[in-house]
Design a protein around this motif. Structure first.
Motif, PDB file in Angstrom:
ATOM      1  N   VAL A  44       0.837  -1.203   0.000  1.00  0.00           N
ATOM      2  CA  VAL A  44       0.000   0.000   0.000  1.00  0.00           C
ATOM      3  C   VAL A  44       0.868   1.248   0.000  1.00  0.00           C
ATOM      4  O   VAL A  44       0.594   2.212  -0.725  1.00  0.00           O
ATOM      5  CB  VAL A  44      -0.961  -0.019   1.209  1.00  0.00           C
ATOM      6  N   ALA A  45       1.935   1.236   0.775  1.00  0.00           N
ATOM      7  CA  ALA A  45       2.822   2.403   0.833  1.00  0.00           C
ATOM      8  C   ALA A  45       3.506   2.650  -0.502  1.00  0.00           C
ATOM      9  O   ALA A  45       3.604   3.795  -0.964  1.00  0.00           O
ATOM     10  CB  ALA A  45       3.860   2.206   1.936  1.00  0.00           C
ATOM     11  N   LEU A  46       3.962   1.580  -1.156  1.00  0.00           N
ATOM     12  CA  LEU A  46       4.659   1.749  -2.432  1.00  0.00           C
ATOM     13  C   LEU A  46       3.706   2.062  -3.578  1.00  0.00           C
ATOM     14  O   LEU A  46       4.021   2.845  -4.462  1.00  0.00           O
ATOM     15  CB  LEU A  46       5.485   0.503  -2.753  1.00  0.00           C
ATOM     16  N   SER A  47       2.528   1.454  -3.579  1.00  0.00           N
ATOM     17  CA  SER A  47       1.592   1.712  -4.671  1.00  0.00           C
ATOM     18  C   SER A  47       0.989   3.108  -4.557  1.00  0.00           C
ATOM     19  O   SER A  47       0.551   3.673  -5.554  1.00  0.00           O
ATOM     20  CB  SER A  47       0.487   0.662  -4.698  1.00  0.00           C
ATOM     21  N   GLY A  48       0.975   3.688  -3.376  1.00  0.00           N
ATOM     22  CA  GLY A  48       0.495   5.057  -3.220  1.00  0.00           C
ATOM     23  C   GLY A  48       1.436   6.075  -3.819  1.00  0.00           C
ATOM     24  O   GLY A  48       1.042   7.195  -4.119  1.00  0.00           O
ATOM     25  N   GLN A  49       2.692   5.702  -4.011  1.00  0.00           N
ATOM     26  CA  GLN A  49       3.671   6.617  -4.582  1.00  0.00           C
ATOM     27  C   GLN A  49       3.706   6.569  -6.095  1.00  0.00           C
ATOM     28  O   GLN A  49       4.286   7.443  -6.726  1.00  0.00           O
ATOM     29  CB  GLN A  49       5.060   6.285  -4.032  1.00  0.00           C
ATOM     30  N   MET A  50       3.100   5.561  -6.686  1.00  0.00           N
ATOM     31  CA  MET A  50       3.126   5.430  -8.144  1.00  0.00           C
ATOM     32  C   MET A  50       2.123   6.382  -8.775  1.00  0.00           C
ATOM     33  O   MET A  50       1.007   6.527  -8.293  1.00  0.00           O
ATOM     34  CB  MET A  50       2.794   3.999  -8.562  1.00  0.00           C
ATOM     35  N   GLN A  51       2.518   7.020  -9.848  1.00  0.00           N
ATOM     36  CA  GLN A  51       1.636   7.901 -10.590  1.00  0.00           C
ATOM     37  C   GLN A  51       1.764   7.547 -12.067  1.00  0.00           C
ATOM     38  O   GLN A  51       2.870   7.414 -12.587  1.00  0.00           O
ATOM     39  CB  GLN A  51       2.006   9.357 -10.364  1.00  0.00           C
ATOM     40  N   ALA A  52       0.626   7.423 -12.733  1.00  0.00           N
ATOM     41  CA  ALA A  52       0.641   7.087 -14.151  1.00  0.00           C
ATOM     42  C   ALA A  52       0.974   8.341 -14.960  1.00  0.00           C
ATOM     43  O   ALA A  52       0.301   9.358 -14.867  1.00  0.00           O
ATOM     44  CB  ALA A  52      -0.707   6.535 -14.579  1.00  0.00           C
ATOM     45  N   THR A  53       2.021   8.260 -15.737  1.00  0.00           N
ATOM     46  CA  THR A  53       2.385   9.366 -16.614  1.00  0.00           C
ATOM     47  C   THR A  53       1.688   9.165 -17.952  1.00  0.00           C
ATOM     48  O   THR A  53       1.297   8.053 -18.302  1.00  0.00           O
ATOM     49  CB  THR A  53       3.915   9.412 -16.817  1.00  0.00           C
ATOM     50  N   PRO A  54       1.525  10.220 -18.732  1.00  0.00           N
ATOM     51  CA  PRO A  54       0.866  10.069 -20.033  1.00  0.00           C
ATOM     52  C   PRO A  54       1.570   9.062 -20.936  1.00  0.00           C
ATOM     53  O   PRO A  54       0.935   8.375 -21.719  1.00  0.00           O
ATOM     54  CB  PRO A  54       0.937  11.469 -20.629  1.00  0.00           C
ATOM     55  N   ALA A  55       2.883   8.946 -20.837  1.00  0.00           N
ATOM     56  CA  ALA A  55       3.602   7.986 -21.670  1.00  0.00           C
ATOM     57  C   ALA A  55       3.239   6.556 -21.291  1.00  0.00           C
ATOM     58  O   ALA A  55       3.152   5.676 -22.137  1.00  0.00           O
ATOM     59  CB  ALA A  55       5.099   8.203 -21.543  1.00  0.00           C
ATOM     60  N   MET A  56       3.017   6.315 -19.999  1.00  0.00           N
ATOM     61  CA  MET A  56       2.661   4.972 -19.557  1.00  0.00           C
ATOM     62  C   MET A  56       1.203   4.660 -19.891  1.00  0.00           C
ATOM     63  O   MET A  56       0.855   3.519 -20.152  1.00  0.00           O
ATOM     64  CB  MET A  56       2.874   4.835 -18.048  1.00  0.00           C
ATOM     65  N   ALA A  57       0.356   5.678 -19.854  1.00  0.00           N
ATOM     66  CA  ALA A  57      -1.068   5.468 -20.072  1.00  0.00           C
ATOM     67  C   ALA A  57      -1.445   5.471 -21.555  1.00  0.00           C
ATOM     68  O   ALA A  57      -2.578   5.185 -21.899  1.00  0.00           O
ATOM     69  CB  ALA A  57      -1.864   6.542 -19.337  1.00  0.00           C
ATOM     70  N   ALA A  58      -0.516   5.816 -22.425  1.00  0.00           N
ATOM     71  CA  ALA A  58      -0.807   5.884 -23.859  1.00  0.00           C
ATOM     72  C   ALA A  58      -1.091   4.485 -24.407  1.00  0.00           C
ATOM     73  O   ALA A  58      -0.528   3.504 -23.979  1.00  0.00           O
ATOM     74  CB  ALA A  58       0.377   6.511 -24.607  1.00  0.00           C
ATOM     75  N   THR A  59      -1.995   4.458 -25.373  1.00  0.00           N
ATOM     76  CA  THR A  59      -2.315   3.177 -25.981  1.00  0.00           C
ATOM     77  C   THR A  59      -1.262   2.833 -27.027  1.00  0.00           C
ATOM     78  O   THR A  59      -0.686   3.710 -27.672  1.00  0.00           O
ATOM     79  CB  THR A  59      -3.699   3.217 -26.656  1.00  0.00           C
ATOM     80  N   ILE A  60      -1.046   1.585 -27.225  1.00  0.00           N
ATOM     81  CA  ILE A  60      -0.071   1.116 -28.205  1.00  0.00           C
ATOM     82  C   ILE A  60      -0.799   0.912 -29.525  1.00  0.00           C
ATOM     83  O   ILE A  60      -1.794   0.202 -29.584  1.00  0.00           O
ATOM     84  CB  ILE A  60       0.587  -0.192 -27.738  1.00  0.00           C
ATOM     85  N   GLY A  61      -0.296   1.540 -30.571  1.00  0.00           N
ATOM     86  CA  GLY A  61      -0.902   1.403 -31.871  1.00  0.00           C
ATOM     87  C   GLY A  61      -0.600   0.038 -32.482  1.00  0.00           C
ATOM     88  O   GLY A  61       0.497  -0.480 -32.359  1.00  0.00           O
ATOM     89  N   CYS A  62      -1.588  -0.540 -33.102  1.00  0.00           N
ATOM     90  CA  CYS A  62      -1.376  -1.821 -33.750  1.00  0.00           C
ATOM     91  C   CYS A  62      -2.101  -1.823 -35.095  1.00  0.00           C
ATOM     92  O   CYS A  62      -3.104  -1.152 -35.274  1.00  0.00           O
ATOM     93  CB  CYS A  62      -1.846  -2.992 -32.864  1.00  0.00           C
ATOM     94  N   GLU A  63      -1.575  -2.563 -36.020  1.00  0.00           N
ATOM     95  CA  GLU A  63      -2.177  -2.632 -37.346  1.00  0.00           C
ATOM     96  C   GLU A  63      -3.301  -3.645 -37.342  1.00  0.00           C
ATOM     97  O   GLU A  63      -3.191  -4.711 -36.770  1.00  0.00           O
ATOM     98  CB  GLU A  63      -1.120  -3.028 -38.376  1.00  0.00           C
TER      99      GLU A  63
END
Length: 50
Positions: free
Chosen positions: A26-45
């Protein structure tokens, strides 16, 4: 219910380890923040088969 004898047993020690691991998670997961680069979708054909 929980006394010194319980916490000296294997089950008591396992419960202490489990509580410590959950608190650490809980302590470690509270420090994580999703950045736009991590939250971006991966393009696929997409290919359509006829």
């Amino acid at each position: 219910m929980y006394d010194r004898r319980f916490f000296q047993s294997k089950l008591g020690q396992a419960s202490i380890a489990s509580i410590a691991a959950m608190a650490l998670f809980v302590a470690l997961s509270g420090q994580m923040q999703a950045t736009p680069a991590m939250a971006a979708t991966i393009g696929c054909e997409q290919v359509e088969l006829a």
